[in-house]
Design a protein around this motif. Structure first.
Motif, PDB file in Angstrom:
ATOM      1  N   THR A  59      -4.785 -17.254 -18.236  1.00 14.03           N
ATOM      2  CA  THR A  59      -6.157 -17.744 -18.258  1.00 14.03           C
ATOM      3  C   THR A  59      -6.357 -18.957 -17.352  1.00 14.03           C
ATOM      4  O   THR A  59      -7.410 -19.587 -17.401  1.00 14.03           O
ATOM      5  N   GLY A  60      -5.381 -19.266 -16.531  1.00 13.64           N
ATOM      6  CA  GLY A  60      -5.555 -20.375 -15.595  1.00 13.64           C
ATOM      7  C   GLY A  60      -4.272 -20.931 -15.013  1.00 13.64           C
ATOM      8  O   GLY A  60      -4.289 -21.540 -13.939  1.00 13.64           O
ATOM      9  N   ALA A  61      -3.158 -20.720 -15.674  1.00 11.92           N
ATOM     10  CA  ALA A  61      -1.893 -21.250 -15.168  1.00 11.92           C
ATOM     11  C   ALA A  61      -1.424 -20.472 -13.943  1.00 11.92           C
ATOM     12  O   ALA A  61      -1.595 -19.260 -13.867  1.00 11.92           O
ATOM     13  N   ARG A  62      -0.822 -21.167 -13.003  1.00 11.80           N
ATOM     14  CA  ARG A  62      -0.238 -20.530 -11.822  1.00 11.80           C
ATOM     15  C   ARG A  62       1.279 -20.635 -11.837  1.00 11.80           C
ATOM     16  O   ARG A  62       1.947 -19.916 -11.090  1.00 11.80           O
ATOM     17  N   PHE A  63       1.801 -21.526 -12.655  1.00  8.31           N
ATOM     18  CA  PHE A  63       3.249 -21.715 -12.699  1.00  8.31           C
ATOM     19  C   PHE A  63       3.702 -21.847 -14.147  1.00  8.31           C
ATOM     20  O   PHE A  63       3.031 -22.477 -14.967  1.00  8.31           O
ATOM     21  N   ALA A  64       4.841 -21.227 -14.448  1.00  4.63           N
ATOM     22  CA  ALA A  64       5.457 -21.382 -15.763  1.00  4.63           C
ATOM     23  C   ALA A  64       6.370 -22.602 -15.741  1.00  4.63           C
ATOM     24  O   ALA A  64       7.037 -22.866 -14.746  1.00  4.63           O
ATOM     25  N   SER A  65       6.383 -23.329 -16.832  1.00  2.00           N
ATOM     26  CA  SER A  65       7.200 -24.540 -16.944  1.00  2.00           C
ATOM     27  C   SER A  65       8.425 -24.276 -17.808  1.00  2.00           C
ATOM     28  O   SER A  65       8.394 -23.423 -18.704  1.00  2.00           O
ATOM     29  N   ASP A  66       9.485 -25.017 -17.535  1.00  2.00           N
ATOM     30  CA  ASP A  66      10.682 -24.924 -18.368  1.00  2.00           C
ATOM     31  C   ASP A  66      10.398 -25.528 -19.734  1.00  2.00           C
ATOM     32  O   ASP A  66       9.720 -26.562 -19.851  1.00  2.00           O
ATOM     33  N   GLY A  67      10.939 -24.890 -20.774  1.00  2.00           N
ATOM     34  CA  GLY A  67      10.800 -25.411 -22.120  1.00  2.00           C
ATOM     35  C   GLY A  67      11.865 -26.448 -22.433  1.00  2.00           C
ATOM     36  O   GLY A  67      12.687 -26.805 -21.588  1.00  2.00           O
ATOM     37  N   MET A  68      11.848 -26.943 -23.658  1.00  2.00           N
ATOM     38  CA  MET A  68      12.834 -27.925 -24.085  1.00  2.00           C
ATOM     39  C   MET A  68      14.220 -27.288 -24.191  1.00  2.00           C
ATOM     40  O   MET A  68      15.238 -27.969 -24.072  1.00  2.00           O
ATOM     41  N   ARG A  69      14.253 -25.981 -24.425  1.00  4.37           N
ATOM     42  CA  ARG A  69      15.528 -25.286 -24.568  1.00  4.37           C
ATOM     43  C   ARG A  69      15.802 -24.428 -23.337  1.00  4.37           C
ATOM     44  O   ARG A  69      14.880 -23.985 -22.653  1.00  4.37           O
ATOM     45  N   GLU A  70      17.072 -24.217 -23.073  1.00  2.00           N
ATOM     46  CA  GLU A  70      17.457 -23.375 -21.947  1.00  2.00           C
ATOM     47  C   GLU A  70      16.808 -22.001 -22.068  1.00  2.00           C
ATOM     48  O   GLU A  70      16.621 -21.482 -23.159  1.00  2.00           O
ATOM     49  N   TRP A  71      16.416 -21.435 -20.955  1.00  6.93           N
ATOM     50  CA  TRP A  71      15.844 -20.105 -20.827  1.00  6.93           C
ATOM     51  C   TRP A  71      14.335 -20.075 -20.995  1.00  6.93           C
ATOM     52  O   TRP A  71      13.641 -19.419 -20.234  1.00  6.93           O
ATOM     53  N   GLU A  72      13.808 -20.757 -21.996  1.00  8.96           N
ATOM     54  CA  GLU A  72      12.403 -20.574 -22.343  1.00  8.96           C
ATOM     55  C   GLU A  72      11.456 -21.079 -21.257  1.00  8.96           C
ATOM     56  O   GLU A  72      11.657 -22.133 -20.665  1.00  8.96           O
ATOM     57  N   LEU A  73      10.395 -20.298 -21.023  1.00 11.85           N
ATOM     58  CA  LEU A  73       9.343 -20.651 -20.081  1.00 11.85           C
ATOM     59  C   LEU A  73       8.006 -20.616 -20.815  1.00 11.85           C
ATOM     60  O   LEU A  73       7.810 -19.755 -21.680  1.00 11.85           O
ATOM     61  N   PHE A  74       7.102 -21.529 -20.477  1.00 14.87           N
ATOM     62  CA  PHE A  74       5.838 -21.556 -21.200  1.00 14.87           C
ATOM     63  C   PHE A  74       4.699 -22.043 -20.315  1.00 14.87           C
ATOM     64  O   PHE A  74       4.915 -22.616 -19.245  1.00 14.87           O
ATOM     65  N   THR A  75       3.484 -21.750 -20.765  1.00 13.72           N
ATOM     66  CA  THR A  75       2.262 -22.280 -20.139  1.00 13.72           C
ATOM     67  C   THR A  75       1.507 -23.011 -21.246  1.00 13.72           C
ATOM     68  O   THR A  75       0.733 -22.398 -21.986  1.00 13.72           O
ATOM     69  N   PRO A  76       1.711 -24.314 -21.388  1.00 20.09           N
ATOM     70  CA  PRO A  76       1.242 -25.043 -22.568  1.00 20.09           C
ATOM     71  C   PRO A  76      -0.264 -25.073 -22.760  1.00 20.09           C
ATOM     72  O   PRO A  76      -0.739 -25.143 -23.891  1.00 20.09           O
ATOM     73  N   ASP A  77      -1.031 -25.034 -21.681  1.00 22.08           N
ATOM     74  CA  ASP A  77      -2.479 -25.191 -21.797  1.00 22.08           C
ATOM     75  C   ASP A  77      -3.256 -23.915 -21.520  1.00 22.08           C
ATOM     76  O   ASP A  77      -4.494 -23.934 -21.483  1.00 22.08           O
ATOM     77  N   CYS A  78      -2.542 -22.802 -21.303  1.00 12.95           N
ATOM     78  CA  CYS A  78      -3.198 -21.542 -20.971  1.00 12.95           C
ATOM     79  C   CYS A  78      -2.522 -20.389 -21.701  1.00 12.95           C
ATOM     80  O   CYS A  78      -1.333 -20.455 -22.025  1.00 12.95           O
ATOM     81  N   LEU A  79      -3.281 -19.344 -21.934  1.00 12.53           N
ATOM     82  CA  LEU A  79      -2.724 -18.125 -22.506  1.00 12.53           C
ATOM     83  C   LEU A  79      -2.151 -17.266 -21.382  1.00 12.53           C
ATOM     84  O   LEU A  79      -2.706 -17.207 -20.286  1.00 12.53           O
ATOM     85  N   THR A  80      -1.050 -16.573 -21.654  1.00 12.82           N
ATOM     86  CA  THR A  80      -0.413 -15.725 -20.648  1.00 12.82           C
ATOM     87  C   THR A  80       0.100 -14.461 -21.312  1.00 12.82           C
ATOM     88  O   THR A  80       0.626 -14.511 -22.429  1.00 12.82           O
ATOM     89  N   ALA A  81      -0.048 -13.325 -20.620  1.00  9.24           N
ATOM     90  CA  ALA A  81       0.429 -12.037 -21.153  1.00  9.24           C
ATOM     91  C   ALA A  81       1.222 -11.307 -20.071  1.00  9.24           C
ATOM     92  O   ALA A  81       0.936 -11.450 -18.873  1.00  9.24           O
ATOM     93  N   GLN A  82       2.190 -10.508 -20.504  1.00  7.08           N
ATOM     94  CA  GLN A  82       3.051  -9.752 -19.593  1.00  7.08           C
ATOM     95  C   GLN A  82       3.252  -8.335 -20.106  1.00  7.08           C
ATOM     96  O   GLN A  82       3.331  -8.096 -21.312  1.00  7.08           O
ATOM     97  N   PHE A  83       3.330  -7.392 -19.167  1.00  6.67           N
ATOM     98  CA  PHE A  83       3.735  -6.018 -19.479  1.00  6.67           C
ATOM     99  C   PHE A  83       4.718  -5.572 -18.406  1.00  6.67           C
ATOM    100  O   PHE A  83       4.614  -5.978 -17.247  1.00  6.67           O
TER     101      PHE A  83
END
Length: 246
Positions: free
Chosen positions: A206-230
Motif C-alpha cells: 500500500t505504499g512501501a517500496r523497500f522491505a526492512s530487516d526485522g529485529m530477528r535474523e531473516w524477518e522482513l517487514f513493512t512497518p507502516d504499510c500493508l504488503t501481500a505476496q503470492f
C-alpha cells in the motif's frame, strides 16, 4: 534448472503437490489465537506425509519448517509463539524438496474480519502473479515478469517491493539463477528458455517500496504499510507455462 524430460517434470509435480497441499491446509487452519509454531507444526506434518522435506530447514537451517509471516512481517517469519489476531494478514510460504527436486510457493491470507483495503490488496497481488505467469513463454524477455507486476501495481494503486526478487530459479536447489528483480530493468536482455524452472513471486504494498530487516535474523517487514505476496513454481514452455504448485 532446465526440464528436458517427462521424469523431471513429474518429479517437480510431485514436490509441487506437497507444497500446494501444505499451503492449502495451513490456510484453512488459521484462526484467532493460533500460534505461528502451531501452524508450522501442521505444515511439517503435511510435508512428511507427502514424503517431502522442508527446503529452508534443510538448506539454511531456518528456524521453522515453513515461513509464516504475520503483519507487519511480510517474509521469512519465524515459527514462534506469536498469536494470530482478528484481521491479520498472514503470509504462508512453503518450499520443499522431494526426491532431489525443489519447489516454492506462497499465498497471503486474511483472518476475518476482512476489510475492503486488505481484500483489494490480496486480490491485486494474486493477479500480479497470475498475469506474470501467463506471459512466461519460451523466447520471451525475462522482463515480461516484472512488467506484468508493474502493470497490475499501477492499475490498482499499489507499489512493488523493489529490494526483493520477483522471480528466481528453482528445481535442483531452492534458490538458483536466473534472478529477476521485481521492477522492470531495460538493461536486462535475457530471454526465457524452454524448460526453465522459476518461482514467480510479486510483493505488492500500500505504499512501501523497500522491505526492512526485522529485529530477528531473516524477518522482513513493512512497518507502516500493508504488503501481500503470492508465488508459484512454473516450468516455461513454448505454448505457455506449466504450474507445478497448483
Amino acid at each position: 534448472m532446465l526440464v528436458t524430460n517427462d521424469d523431471q517434470l513429474q518429479g517437480l509435480r510431485d514436490c509441487g503437490r506437497a507444497v500446494a497441499r501444505a499451503i492449502e491446509e495451513m490456510g484453512k487452519a488459521i484462526e484467532v489465537g493460533m500460534t505461528a509454531k502451531e501452524l508450522d507444526d501442521l505444515g511439517q506434518r503435511i510435508l512428511e506425509q507427502e514424503g517431502a522435506q522442508s527446503a529452508p530447514k534443510t538448506i539454511y537451517d531456518f528456524p521453522g519448517y515453513t515461513c509464516i509471516s504475520i503483519e507487519p512481517v511480510i517474509a521469512h517469519g519465524w515459527a514462534d509463539e506469536q498469536k494470530m489476531k482478528a484481521g491479520d494478514l498472514i503470509n504462508i510460504d512453503v518450499s520443499a524438496c522431494k526426491n532431489g527436486y525443489f519447489t516454492d510457493a506462497g499465498a497471503t491470507f486474511i483472518l476475518p474480519p476482512v476489510t475492503p483495503e486488505k481484500k483489494a490488496l490480496v486480490a491485486a497481488a494474486k493477479r500480479a502473479r497470475d498475469n506474470a505467469i501467463k506471459q512466461a513463454r519460451a523466447g520471451a524477455s525475462m522482463q515480461v515478469i516484472p512488467q506484468a507486476f508493474q502493470k497490475e501495481a499501477r492499475a490498482s494503486g499499489y507499489s512493488l517491493i523493489e529490494n526483493l526478487l520477483g522471480c528466481h530459479g528453482v528445481g535442483t536447489t531452492l534458490h538458483d539463477k536466473p534472478e529477476i528483480i521485481a521492477v522492470p530493468d531495460q538493461r536486462d536482455k535475457r530471454k526465457l528458455a524452454e524448460g526453465l524452472v522459476i518461482a514467480v513471486e510479486p510483493f505488492l504494498s500500500t505504499g512501501a517500496r523497500f522491505a526492512s530487516d526485522g529485529m530477528r535474523e531473516w524477518e522482513l517487514f513493512t512497518p507502516d504499510c500493508l504488503t501481500a505476496q503470492f508465488e508459484h513454481t512454473i516450468v516455461v514452455g513454448k505454448k505457455g507455462p506449466i504450474i507445478v504448485t497448483l
